[in-house]
Design a protein around this motif. Sequence first.
Motif, PDB file in Angstrom:
ATOM      1  N   UNK B  65      38.503 -52.532  22.011  1.00 60.47           N
ATOM      2  CA  UNK B  65      37.821 -53.824  21.925  1.00 60.47           C
ATOM      3  C   UNK B  65      38.813 -54.976  22.023  1.00 60.47           C
ATOM      4  N   UNK B  69      38.597 -57.853  24.889  1.00 64.90           N
ATOM      5  CA  UNK B  69      38.502 -59.282  24.594  1.00 64.90           C
ATOM      6  C   UNK B  69      39.635 -60.047  25.288  1.00 64.90           C
ATOM      7  N   UNK B  72      38.929 -60.141  29.061  1.00 65.96           N
ATOM      8  CA  UNK B  72      37.874 -61.121  29.345  1.00 65.96           C
ATOM      9  C   UNK B  72      38.432 -62.535  29.284  1.00 65.96           C
ATOM     10  N   UNK B  73      39.215 -62.792  28.242  1.00 65.27           N
ATOM     11  CA  UNK B  73      39.756 -64.137  28.064  1.00 65.27           C
ATOM     12  C   UNK B  73      40.689 -64.480  29.217  1.00 65.27           C
TER      13      UNK B  73
ATOM     14  N   UNK D  18      27.360 -55.386  21.368  1.00 66.39           N
ATOM     15  CA  UNK D  18      28.264 -54.541  22.162  1.00 66.39           C
ATOM     16  C   UNK D  18      27.708 -54.341  23.567  1.00 66.39           C
ATOM     17  N   UNK D  45      32.657 -62.631  25.681  1.00 65.30           N
ATOM     18  CA  UNK D  45      33.780 -62.756  24.744  1.00 65.30           C
ATOM     19  C   UNK D  45      33.302 -62.996  23.312  1.00 65.30           C
ATOM     20  N   UNK D  48      31.720 -59.804  21.923  1.00 61.77           N
ATOM     21  CA  UNK D  48      32.706 -58.774  21.550  1.00 61.77           C
ATOM     22  C   UNK D  48      33.495 -59.198  20.316  1.00 61.77           C
ATOM     23  N   UNK D  49      33.733 -60.489  20.192  1.00 65.99           N
ATOM     24  CA  UNK D  49      34.400 -60.968  18.987  1.00 65.99           C
ATOM     25  C   UNK D  49      33.572 -60.635  17.746  1.00 65.99           C
ATOM     26  N   UNK D  51      31.298 -58.312  17.556  1.00 67.00           N
ATOM     27  CA  UNK D  51      31.292 -56.854  17.441  1.00 67.00           C
ATOM     28  C   UNK D  51      32.503 -56.365  16.655  1.00 67.00           C
ATOM     29  N   UNK D  52      33.649 -56.934  16.972  1.00 71.67           N
ATOM     30  CA  UNK D  52      34.861 -56.496  16.276  1.00 71.67           C
ATOM     31  C   UNK D  52      34.737 -56.727  14.762  1.00 71.67           C
TER      32      UNK D  52
END
Lengths: 318, 318, 251, 251
Positions: B65, B69, B72-73, D18, D45, D48-49, D51-52
């Motif tokens: 993950x 991230x 993606x960024x 997710x 983004x 997913x942030x 999700x983490x």
Amino acid sequence: MSEEQIKNLEKQFEERIARDEKIEPKDWMPDKYRQTHIRQMSQHAHSEIVGMLPEGNWISRAPTLRRKVALLAKVQDEAGHGLYLYSACETLGISRDALYEQLHSGKAKYSSIFNYPTVTWADMGAVGWLVDGAAIINQVPLCSTSFGPYARAMVRVCKEESFHQRQGYEIMLKLTQGTPEQIDMAQDALNRWWWPSLMMLGPTDAESVHTEQSMKWKLKRKSNDDLRQQFIDQTVPQAELIGLTIPDPDLKWNEERGSYDFGEINWDEFWQVVKGHGPMNKERMKARIDAWEGGEWVRDAAMAHAEKKAERKIKQAI
Amino acid sequence: MSEEQIKNLEKQFEERIARDEKIEPKDWMPDKYRQTHIRQMSQHAHSEIVGMLPEGNWISRAPTLRRKVALLAKVQDEAGHGLYLYSACETLGISRDALYEQLHSGKAKYSSIFNYPTVTWADMGAVGWLVDGAAIINQVPLCSTSFGPYARAMVRVCKEESFHQRQGYEIMLKLTQGTPEQIDMAQDALNRWWWPSLMMLGPTDAESVHTEQSMKWKLKRKSNDDLRQQFIDQTVPQAELIGLTIPDPDLKWNEERGSYDFGEINWDEFWQVVKGHGPMNKERMKARIDAWEGGEWVRDAAMAHAEKKAERKIKQAI
Amino acid sequence: MKNENLYNYILGIADNSLILGQRLGELTGHGPSLETDIACTNMSLDLFGQVRSYYQYAAKLKGGDATEDTIAFLRKERDYVNVLLVEQPDRDFAYTMARQFLFDVYHLLFLQELQKSHDITLTAIAKKSIKEVSYHQRFSTDWIKRLGDGTTVSHDKMQEAIDSLWTYTDELFHQTAADKAMVAEGIGVDVTALKVKYYSLVNAVLEEATLKIPESKWFQKGGKKGIHTEHFGYILSNMQYMQLAYPNMEW
Amino acid sequence: MKNENLYNYILGIADNSLILGQRLGELTGHGPSLETDIACTNMSLDLFGQVRSYYQYAAKLKGGDATEDTIAFLRKERDYVNVLLVEQPDRDFAYTMARQFLFDVYHLLFLQELQKSHDITLTAIAKKSIKEVSYHQRFSTDWIKRLGDGTTVSHDKMQEAIDSLWTYTDELFHQTAADKAMVAEGIGVDVTALKVKYYSLVNAVLEEATLKIPESKWFQKGGKKGIHTEHFGYILSNMQYMQLAYPNMEW
């Protein structure tokens, strides 16, 4: 033809059927017989074609080469069944394009079971074992149905379906001999496919239409409920043999009837799916329509090419 | 304007540049200056946009993950760079649509490095480390280029690129601290990306066009060969630090020059890719054109909606 | 491993069939007609059948825990050595048939030579496969002609497909180290020797199909060294999913 | 595991983000304009942030070797409990925006309740997420309006997307066993209570966008029980590929 002449032909026709003679495409037949057969055979053909999709979903992900080959062969067989069922239909004077049109517009039905998704590899086992199993029970009586081309097609279909059914069962067997994860996967697939398979045998006799006429024409020889009972009685011991549990708490052997009693079927779900609102109805139709519409230019080209070739031959001949 | 007046303006213009003054969009500038900047800035913008694709290829498959991230960024940053480089271009009187048209028709170029495929996860490391590394070497001098909007964009771009480069290097570092398989994966990525990265600094000075004029306008401050040498001298120790081997048997430290000697670059490959025949040229253009053409109805709708809204406001105001 | 060259040589043959079979299998149920659907599934079946024979042989050479399935499913992306041609996507039926045709012509020429191999297992596989691949070639050739010399739409689509895939044909004739070693031992086929015949056969069909023979002299390569196009990773993640998610199980 | 209900409850929230994040990530570089491309990547983004944060908390509850990554990548298809809505494919930008909008409206209502949770970790995540998701909702709402009330083409496409995805909205408000347990403990959100407000918000936007509110009363479900559509397996095989192909490694 006078009304009397028609009545006479009808009488002779019904007598032929009663004598177990086969009706052939060129024979005289009542219009209702023709229409009923077009409906049923095309519905059957559509089921084969749509039925390719849930299994086709796992071709790219089959776990071994052997299973991949077997799955490809099975799905190819289904295409083949579709092909000769459509051909049998065409002997009754309707084109394959017209039949597709009926499928794509939603006018023609196909077996509702194919509107459930195949979510794990074990579904390849469950579909073969249960869905093909239920199909055979539906179809074996049709091997001696009155319309010749249908009966002959059914003989071949049943032979292959029965091979598929054993293959599906063997996938389940292998899973149940495997790791706990594999056993769970098999049980889970049975849980999901059991009830839809029972529904595959059609609505209860009370709700069933067309039955009487179909009986007479040997398009149907047993009632839906009888077929369902036969399926259950045949399948429960097979499940037990490989250590799987039928997901029906009400299921128990009825010594008196010599059959299994079983729980209530969720007919609301059945009708939801039949009416086009099952989990995959829209996807299945989309896949078929996309294939058909996306392939139009290919079929047009084949036609154009064939015409060009024919013209050239004629020119050469002159 | 008389020829003399123009000459005069040109002289003042060159003097301003020589004094390190920034040229702003509304200032007078020679047409060639304008065209050269449109060409270079749009090429740079296109490179950012096309450059999203090879890295975008691994977003769905990033191994953790955290890496997902970060990736993606990073790709989003590239889109952002594209956005403000296109905007800088637009200040010179050309629309973004026209710039896209140049890209899609093949008239405008983009960095050839993005015509190589990203085949393993390690490529996410190698691209960040080497490609962004080489990009920075190309771009740092541009932070003080003469055209204001470009110089300011470059300050921001370089800051982010340098973050990306460290991030890429860190991916490689992590791999080289991993299992033998991971180390192989890192080395393999370096092997594949090393030579294309050297080519990224442009053809040898002998083959390079535009250089002299660009030097004067501070669009270029060092020759391609000098930049390449700088990149090599900077990167070789980084590779050594993480135990990777530069795939060049002729590479060795030249004590006298205080620089690395290196092997022959395959310029045939370079020109093949530049001319549109690299491994991914067609795919990259197809992806961009598909996105653009497939998005036309969306952009049209946004426009139509904005017009409707504006009309309604006017009506309300009346 | 002794016979490492032979092992690698076999992968060099079989990986092509594996990936082409995989691509064809994805189409099942989605063909432009029932007949073409059946034919593509059938070619997929044939190819996987051949793959099994090759990998079974390769597994025997490799020994240890190797099976046809470990070879098919448990290598990493850089270890598959199929040519780039066979991994190209099915953008439409013209692409599918063009890919098939451009591979079939090569495949048949190749097998005709392979049946003369000094390795009797390879000879046997080749002999069995020739029959199947002859059918494939007839099928794809017919479709090149039908689509090339069909309607304007089909002509243009077929021309586009041929033009796009042409760049991947040259790689078919690149020799790997394993190739060279096996040619030297009288086991392998010298693919470089097939090239002239290949293009003459292909060009004749294209001409009959009223298609232009592409003129580009730029070709792609890399597959034989395990450097694939970006399509390949996605083929792999589906194909390997079950073996990776459920390791060491029987199915 | 103690707190098993809480663990499952967290997955029920986070799996949605997710899978939606994964879907949005697939679009990066292929958007209809640079601005929408950036926005979709940005939403991915954000998700997913979130999700983490959720999975890190879940991993702590689970203990042992669990990490955010084992939870994200090492479950089987039947163990992901996202709603079917978020796994639906990006047939075109109308589908992407319709899916986003139909989820965002729910997501924001949900987070507004979750921030009142008795669980301070969830409260903190909710508070942080609300800001992000408010932006998502504004973005997708604007696009529903733009496309619905744009051109005839865009109107029809948006109507089709809404009609297709509508069947997946009801599942958002189904309570799982973990939901019920967590509601009882004052930790979880009673999703059934959000339904009326949800449809009233959604319908208002559809009306403003000149779109018809779908009338079908047939809804799909299954995701919350891990019974997914056939799209899901393909999402999974890509998403899990690296972790499965290279187990137990650091990246």
